[in-house]
Design an enzyme around this catalytic site. Structure first.
Site, PDB file in Angstrom:
ATOM      1  N   SER A  95      17.488   4.722  11.446  1.00 49.01           N
ATOM      2  CA  SER A  95      18.274   4.055  10.408  1.00 49.01           C
ATOM      3  C   SER A  95      19.767   4.193  10.668  1.00 49.01           C
ATOM      4  CB  SER A  95      17.937   4.650   9.037  1.00 49.01           C
ATOM      5  OG  SER A  95      16.609   4.360   8.680  1.00 49.01           O
ATOM      6  N   GLY A 120      10.864   2.369  -0.825  1.00 53.43           N
ATOM      7  CA  GLY A 120      10.473   3.071   0.394  1.00 53.43           C
ATOM      8  C   GLY A 120      11.688   3.500   1.181  1.00 53.43           C
ATOM      9  N   ARG A 145       7.468   7.690  -2.104  1.00 50.06           N
ATOM     10  CA  ARG A 145       6.346   8.540  -2.493  1.00 50.06           C
ATOM     11  C   ARG A 145       6.846   9.909  -2.941  1.00 50.06           C
ATOM     12  NH1 ARG A 145       3.646   9.935   1.821  1.00 50.06           N
ATOM     13  NH2 ARG A 145       5.145   9.078   3.284  1.00 50.06           N
ATOM     14  N   ASP A 170       4.353   4.945  -6.485  1.00 50.91           N
ATOM     15  CA  ASP A 170       3.544   4.195  -5.532  1.00 50.91           C
ATOM     16  C   ASP A 170       3.962   2.735  -5.629  1.00 50.91           C
ATOM     17  OD1 ASP A 170       1.626   2.831  -4.080  1.00 50.91           O
ATOM     18  OD2 ASP A 170      -0.065   3.473  -5.315  1.00 50.91           O
ATOM     19  N   PHE A 171       4.537   2.196  -4.552  1.00 45.42           N
ATOM     20  CA  PHE A 171       5.059   0.837  -4.661  1.00 45.42           C
ATOM     21  C   PHE A 171       3.969  -0.240  -4.725  1.00 45.42           C
ATOM     22  CE2 PHE A 171       6.312   1.341   0.104  1.00 45.42           C
ATOM     23  CZ  PHE A 171       5.074   0.916   0.574  1.00 45.42           C
ATOM     24  N   LYS A 185      13.353  -1.820   3.696  1.00 43.68           N
ATOM     25  CA  LYS A 185      13.608  -1.834   5.143  1.00 43.68           C
ATOM     26  C   LYS A 185      12.396  -1.286   5.884  1.00 43.68           C
ATOM     27  CE  LYS A 185      16.104   1.373   7.015  1.00 43.68           C
ATOM     28  NZ  LYS A 185      17.262   2.249   7.266  1.00 43.68           N
ATOM     29  N   HIS A 189       6.440  -4.866   7.565  1.00 39.01           N
ATOM     30  CA  HIS A 189       5.774  -4.927   8.874  1.00 39.01           C
ATOM     31  C   HIS A 189       4.721  -3.833   9.054  1.00 39.01           C
ATOM     32  CE1 HIS A 189       8.597  -2.118  11.450  1.00 39.01           C
ATOM     33  NE2 HIS A 189       8.185  -1.528  10.371  1.00 39.01           N
TER      34      HIS A 189
END
Length: 286
Positions: A95, A120, A145, A170-171, A185, A189
């Site tokens: 990052s 996240g 989390r 929890d998304f 970000k 994926h």
């Protein structure tokens, strides 16, 4: 060592002696811009998944679970917490390389954004950089989390204060509601299309009518031969069953979740910002 020196990592002094150079210095763990954990994660932990590439190609299932006995997220959180801690450090190191380009592309200083939720967001590097770039942005929420939030609180020094709030959850169930901007970000994926639509639906439910979503991911351009993007695509496949996507594939995901893809903003890195907004009531499919 000869092979590494040949590609520019380490400098060869003579037949038996080598020295550090600018590239090899980054492999040290005691330098501020170290990529040691990132290299150890990629070349160590992920290598096992690639040994099961044939299984992945034949079945479509991630090779990681077959190689290590459990799926990747369970392995990092339960089977080998030390590897999980190294993975989190690796993501923070990566990052640090790409966040400046994402922040410039997001251009929050001119956007009127007052609140940001980083979904996240790990150790909060991107969120802090976004807030630093935009003094008028009053509030940032780092959402991840529970174990990640606790590690972030303990190791990076981020605590809930007047400008940054740490929230665990929890998304796939819920994310903090009502923000101007939602950022994620390297999240989409990781997941297959079905899981991505679930996650985007959760985001859509949390968004106001004028909220925006920025997903930072590689975007495959079928007209270009981008080795980094295609390599990442393969890594996502064998590790998690995820993938990189084309602009059309992102548009399909967004539409299925009641979002409309408005633009794709390229950055100086291999990643782009894929912007989405809630569909109008007449367009709303979710």
């Amino acid at each position: 060592m000869r092979a590494l020196a040949h590609i520019g990592v380490f400098t060869r002094l003579d037949e038996t002696h080598f020295a550090n150079n600018a590239e090899s210095r980054l492999l040290r763990s005691d330098v501020s811009d170290s990529v040691a954990d990132m290299v150890m994660t990629t070349c160590g932990l992920m290598h096992g998944a690639f040994t099961e590439l044939l299984h992945t190609v034949r079945t479509g299932e991630p090779g990681f679970g077959r190689a290590h006995g459990v799926p990747m997220w369970a392995y990092l959180s339960e089977r080998d917490p030390a590897a999980g801690a190294r993975f989190n450090k690796a993501m923070a190191q990566a990052s640090g390389v790409v966040d400046p380009s994402l922040v410039r592309a997001a251009a929050l200083a001119d956007s009127g954004v007052r609140s940001v939720v980083d979904i996240g967001g790990g150790r909060g590097g991107l969120l802090r950089a976004l807030l630093d770039s935009s003094p008028h942005t009053e509030r940032g929420v780092l959402f991840d989390r529970p174990a990640v939030i606790e590690d972030t609180r303990a190791e990076s020094g981020i605590t809930s204060d007047g400008r940054i709030e740490l929230v665990a959850g929890d998304f796939f169930s819920a994310v903090p509601a009502g923000a101007d901007l939602y950022v994620m970000k390297w999240i989409l994926h990781d997941w297959d299309d079905e899981a991505c639509v679930r996650l985007l639906n959760v985001c859509r439910q949390a968004m106001r009518g004028d909220s925006r979503l920025l997903a930072a991911d590689a975007v495959i351009d079928p007209r270009r031969d981008d080795e980094l993007v295609h390599g990442m695509d393969l890594e996502m496949l064998v590790s998690l069953g995820g993938k990189e996507r084309t602009a059309a594939e992102f548009a399909t995901l967004y539409d299925a979740a009641g979002l409309r893809l408005t633009r794709i903003v390229p950055t100086a890195s291999m990643y782009s910002l894929v912007e989405g907004v809630p569909q109008s009531k007449g367009q709303d499919t979710g």
